[in-house]
Design a protein around this motif. Structure first.
Motif, PDB file in Angstrom:
ATOM      1  N   CYS A  18       0.844  -1.192   0.000  1.00 31.99           N
ATOM      2  CA  CYS A  18       0.000   0.000   0.000  1.00 31.99           C
ATOM      3  C   CYS A  18       0.883   1.248   0.000  1.00 31.99           C
ATOM      4  O   CYS A  18       1.827   1.339   0.785  1.00 31.99           O
TER       5      CYS A  18
ATOM      6  N   TYR B 179       0.203   4.113   1.063  1.00 34.76           N
ATOM      7  CA  TYR B 179      -0.069   4.968   2.230  1.00 34.76           C
ATOM      8  C   TYR B 179       0.530   4.372   3.501  1.00 34.76           C
ATOM      9  O   TYR B 179       1.259   5.039   4.224  1.00 34.76           O
TER      10      TYR B 179
ATOM     11  N   ARG C   1      -7.785   3.598   2.481  1.00 36.33           N
ATOM     12  CA  ARG C   1      -7.627   4.694   1.543  1.00 36.33           C
ATOM     13  C   ARG C   1      -7.559   4.142   0.115  1.00 36.33           C
ATOM     14  O   ARG C   1      -7.137   3.003  -0.093  1.00 36.33           O
TER      15      ARG C   1
ATOM     16  N   ILE D  23      -6.404   3.154  -3.415  1.00 37.38           N
ATOM     17  CA  ILE D  23      -5.146   2.896  -4.113  1.00 37.38           C
ATOM     18  C   ILE D  23      -5.441   2.735  -5.596  1.00 37.38           C
ATOM     19  O   ILE D  23      -6.371   2.013  -5.973  1.00 37.38           O
TER      20      ILE D  23
ATOM     21  N   THR E   7      -0.169   3.591  -6.875  1.00 39.61           N
ATOM     22  CA  THR E   7       0.021   5.002  -6.564  1.00 39.61           C
ATOM     23  C   THR E   7      -1.161   5.496  -5.746  1.00 39.61           C
ATOM     24  O   THR E   7      -2.221   4.859  -5.710  1.00 39.61           O
ATOM     25  N   MET E   8      -0.964   6.632  -5.104  1.00 40.39           N
ATOM     26  CA  MET E   8      -2.057   7.251  -4.354  1.00 40.39           C
ATOM     27  C   MET E   8      -3.064   7.826  -5.331  1.00 40.39           C
ATOM     28  O   MET E   8      -2.684   8.509  -6.279  1.00 40.39           O
ATOM     29  N   ASP E   9      -4.306   7.569  -5.108  1.00 43.86           N
ATOM     30  CA  ASP E   9      -5.378   8.052  -5.976  1.00 43.86           C
ATOM     31  C   ASP E   9      -5.895   9.371  -5.432  1.00 43.86           C
ATOM     32  O   ASP E   9      -6.729   9.404  -4.533  1.00 43.86           O
ATOM     33  N   GLU E  10      -5.377  10.492  -5.959  1.00 46.23           N
ATOM     34  CA  GLU E  10      -5.778  11.795  -5.437  1.00 46.23           C
ATOM     35  C   GLU E  10      -6.312  12.676  -6.547  1.00 46.23           C
ATOM     36  O   GLU E  10      -5.927  12.533  -7.685  1.00 46.23           O
TER      37      GLU E  10
END
Ligand SMILES: [Zn+2]
Length: 62
Positions: free
Chosen positions: A11, A13, A40, A42, A59-62
């Protein structure tokens, strides 16, 4: 024939190892799934080769 196999990824995060089911279809797949540990989102980028070789990045999904 079962074309799904489980893979372990980290992960982005919380860095926990999580298990995901990956469909072994050649090509690129992109999808979002919540981390089982920290919940959170991903973003998984999965790249399957013709021989069934599997490359996963997260990757972080932002
Ligand atoms: Zn997490």
């Amino acid at each position: 024939m079962n074309s799904e196999e489980n893979e372990f990824v980290s992960c982005p995060y919380c860095w926990e190892q999580i298990e995901i089911a990956v469909e072994r279809i050649p090509g690129n797949q992109e999808y979002t799934e919540d981390c089982h540990v920290c919940c959170r989102p991903i973003l998984f980028h999965v790249d399957i080769g013709e021989a069934g070789d599997c490359c996963i990045s997260t990757t972080m999904d932002e």
